[in-house]
Scaffold this motif. Structure first.
Motif, PDB file in Angstrom:
ATOM      1  N   SER A 105     -70.836  28.280 -27.166  1.00  0.00           N
ATOM      2  CA  SER A 105     -71.758  27.563 -28.030  1.00  0.00           C
ATOM      3  C   SER A 105     -72.056  28.360 -29.301  1.00  0.00           C
ATOM      4  CB  SER A 105     -73.058  27.276 -27.271  1.00  0.00           C
ATOM      5  OG  SER A 105     -73.946  26.493 -28.030  1.00  0.00           O
ATOM      6  N   VAL A 117     -81.962  25.684 -22.914  1.00  0.00           N
ATOM      7  CA  VAL A 117     -81.263  24.391 -22.953  1.00  0.00           C
ATOM      8  C   VAL A 117     -79.778  24.589 -22.643  1.00  0.00           C
ATOM      9  CG1 VAL A 117     -80.586  22.438 -24.399  1.00  0.00           C
ATOM     10  CG2 VAL A 117     -82.906  23.347 -24.540  1.00  0.00           C
ATOM     11  N   LEU A 170     -77.808  23.250 -19.272  1.00  0.00           N
ATOM     12  CA  LEU A 170     -76.643  22.369 -19.423  1.00  0.00           C
ATOM     13  C   LEU A 170     -75.459  22.882 -18.606  1.00  0.00           C
ATOM     14  CD1 LEU A 170     -76.590  21.429 -23.211  1.00  0.00           C
ATOM     15  CD2 LEU A 170     -76.573  19.812 -21.295  1.00  0.00           C
ATOM     16  N   GLU A 185     -76.087  22.391 -14.945  1.00  0.00           N
ATOM     17  CA  GLU A 185     -75.919  20.973 -14.615  1.00  0.00           C
ATOM     18  C   GLU A 185     -74.443  20.599 -14.485  1.00  0.00           C
ATOM     19  OE1 GLU A 185     -75.982  16.931 -17.234  1.00  0.00           O
ATOM     20  OE2 GLU A 185     -77.690  18.275 -17.533  1.00  0.00           O
ATOM     21  N   CYS A 186     -73.605  21.114 -15.380  1.00  0.00           N
ATOM     22  CA  CYS A 186     -72.207  20.683 -15.451  1.00  0.00           C
ATOM     23  C   CYS A 186     -71.256  21.607 -14.703  1.00  0.00           C
ATOM     24  CB  CYS A 186     -71.770  20.594 -16.913  1.00  0.00           C
ATOM     25  SG  CYS A 186     -72.704  19.375 -17.863  1.00  0.00           S
ATOM     26  N   LEU A 203     -69.211  18.510 -18.952  1.00  0.00           N
ATOM     27  CA  LEU A 203     -70.097  18.477 -20.111  1.00  0.00           C
ATOM     28  C   LEU A 203     -69.647  17.422 -21.122  1.00  0.00           C
ATOM     29  CD1 LEU A 203     -72.395  19.700 -21.844  1.00  0.00           C
ATOM     30  CD2 LEU A 203     -70.745  21.409 -22.632  1.00  0.00           C
ATOM     31  N   ARG A 257     -70.972  13.812 -20.434  1.00  0.00           N
ATOM     32  CA  ARG A 257     -72.396  13.440 -20.403  1.00  0.00           C
ATOM     33  C   ARG A 257     -72.812  12.877 -21.763  1.00  0.00           C
ATOM     34  NH1 ARG A 257     -77.007  15.982 -21.859  1.00  0.00           N
ATOM     35  NH2 ARG A 257     -77.965  16.084 -19.786  1.00  0.00           N
ATOM     36  N   LYS A 266     -75.328  12.777 -25.022  1.00  0.00           N
ATOM     37  CA  LYS A 266     -76.220  13.699 -25.730  1.00  0.00           C
ATOM     38  C   LYS A 266     -77.674  13.224 -25.669  1.00  0.00           C
ATOM     39  CE  LYS A 266     -75.842  11.706 -30.415  1.00  0.00           C
ATOM     40  NZ  LYS A 266     -75.443  11.997 -31.819  1.00  0.00           N
ATOM     41  N   VAL A 297     -82.305  17.167 -20.847  1.00  0.00           N
ATOM     42  CA  VAL A 297     -81.866  18.327 -20.072  1.00  0.00           C
ATOM     43  C   VAL A 297     -83.059  18.842 -19.276  1.00  0.00           C
ATOM     44  CG1 VAL A 297     -80.853  20.637 -20.166  1.00  0.00           C
ATOM     45  CG2 VAL A 297     -80.177  18.893 -21.844  1.00  0.00           C
ATOM     46  N   SER A 325     -85.380  19.958 -23.077  1.00  0.00           N
ATOM     47  CA  SER A 325     -84.836  19.509 -24.363  1.00  0.00           C
ATOM     48  C   SER A 325     -85.822  18.549 -25.016  1.00  0.00           C
ATOM     49  CB  SER A 325     -83.488  18.811 -24.168  1.00  0.00           C
ATOM     50  OG  SER A 325     -83.636  17.658 -23.346  1.00  0.00           O
ATOM     51  N   ASP A 375     -82.968  18.603 -30.098  1.00  0.00           N
ATOM     52  CA  ASP A 375     -81.787  19.071 -29.376  1.00  0.00           C
ATOM     53  C   ASP A 375     -80.687  18.020 -29.275  1.00  0.00           C
ATOM     54  OD1 ASP A 375     -82.696  21.741 -28.571  1.00  0.00           O
ATOM     55  OD2 ASP A 375     -84.180  20.653 -27.371  1.00  0.00           O
ATOM     56  N   ILE A 408     -76.855  19.095 -28.873  1.00  0.00           N
ATOM     57  CA  ILE A 408     -76.120  18.826 -27.640  1.00  0.00           C
ATOM     58  C   ILE A 408     -74.874  18.004 -27.950  1.00  0.00           C
ATOM     59  CG2 ILE A 408     -76.225  17.620 -25.417  1.00  0.00           C
ATOM     60  CD1 ILE A 408     -79.251  18.328 -25.378  1.00  0.00           C
TER      61      ILE A 408
END
Length: 369
Positions: A194, A210, A214, A217-218, A237, A240, A242, A246, A254, A258, A262
């Protein structure tokens, strides 16, 4: 997928995670500022703080080095400063006590400490940044309850619980049962990814909690294959929306600002997955893999072909945990392959194992200092 796991592991150890020296330097700066706050408050005749709370990437051991294209990007250290409720004043005033305390005792800083909406910030000339969120606490029937100074309000917050949630996610979801955990490495890869593309595009991408939430989550686990795990995590990712909020530990982390950040990360994940899917071809070489991974991480590490000699398309030492169902043959094969290693290769792997243990803490406790 072409097995580039050893090369990706080397990249992580050399250029993604913080070295022990970097962590020690950050800890020293944190303790120096903490001493300034303590002595400064005393000289200002303000109430003393009662405890501190480690939070953010430093506490969670998910901090990364800066991307190669942006060596000036900051290392952030977050340390909560907690006052008793009866000692604290208004949210803005209490934050300013901390700012005044640091300014009174600090020297050799790039700028004077500044009061932000949720913290007091200290920025050093060499890229380090210390954030000091300010809290008040009160005792209840179920223990201490904390509120964060946010703008002109005190807002309920529990950073220690967030740290504990990330600890559970890392240890529960990773295929390893002790030592260095894959999910933590994937979070680091994700945050580095990122930062890298944010610097390249000169646009804001998700950062901090954040970004961490993420990638949790992914996350897609793949025992022994961080390269494949990261690709599949990026694939998840990329699929998903945006606009989907989150969450971390059941709390939405989030907000509206954001959404576009995202979205940029999702778009970059889509582009990178397209590149990484080329590694499924049968005729891929080390040279091909280096070029493809360089499009992902934009780092000159992948220009040095001489480091690839030890990596091949097969993985003789790859083993599966009991959960992976590899059976009894895997340890035998690993032992047999290890016996064929040169002394220098054995030494290199031993050093990697020692570093992994240092990173995660002794006794399989990933959060031990």
């Amino acid at each position: 997928m072409y097995d580039f796991s050893k090369r990706i592991s080397s990249f992580h150890n050399q250029h993604v995670r913080l070295s022990n020296d970097q962590r020690a330097d950050m800890k020293r700066r944190r303790e120096t500022n903490l001493d300034r706050i303590e002595k400064g408050l005393e000289e200002l005749e303000k109430p003393a703080f009662k405890e501190t709370i480690n939070q953010g990437g430093y506490a969670q051991k998910t901090m990364t080095q800066p991307p190669e294209s942006d060596q000036e990007s900051r290392y952030d250290i977050d340390l909560g400063i907690v006052f008793n409720q009866d000692d604290a004043n208004g949210p803005r005033t209490t934050r300013d006590w901390v700012r005044q305390a640091i300014a009174r005792k600090a020297t050799n800083m790039k700028n004077d400490p500044v009061t932000k909406k949720k913290c007091v910030r200290v920025v050093y000339a060499d890229g380090y940044q210390c954030d000091f969120p300010v809290f008040r606490r009160r005792w209840t029937d179920v223990g201490w309850r904390y509120e964060l100074s946010s703008g002109d309000e005190w807002v309920a917050s529990d950073p220690a619980a967030m740290n504990q949630w990330i600890e559970r996610e890392v240890s529960w979801k990773s295929p390893e049962t002790s030592g260095s955990y894959q999910l933590r490495r994937i979070i680091r890869f994700g945050k580095f990814f990122s930062k890298t593309h944010a610097a390249r595009l000169k646009r804001s991408f998700p950062g901090g909690l954040v970004a961490t939430a993420l990638f949790i989550e992914c996350y897609t686990a793949d025992d022994g294959r961080d390269d494949r795990s990261f690709r599949e995590t990026l694939r998840s990712l990329s699929q998903r929306s945006k606009y989907t909020p989150v969450f971390a530990n059941g709390v939405q982390v989030s907000d509206d600002k954001d959404t576009d950040r995202i979205g940029r990360l999702i778009d970059q994940a889509k582009d990178s997955v397209k590149e990484l899917d080329k590694l499924d071809a049968d005729d891929i070489t080390d040279s091909d893999a280096n070029k493809i991974w360089k499009t992902v991480f934009r780092h000159s590490f992948f220009d040095d072909a001489s480091k690839n000699a030890a990596n091949s398309s097969s993985a003789p030492l790859e083993t599966k945990s009991a959960l992976g169902g590899a059976g009894l043959a895997a340890p035998f094969l690993a032992s047999k392959a290890a016996a064929a290693l040169s002394d220098s290769e054995k030494q290199s792997r031993m050093e990697s194992a020692v570093n992994a243990r240092k990173e995660s803490g002794s006794g399989g406790k990933p959060w031990a200092e």
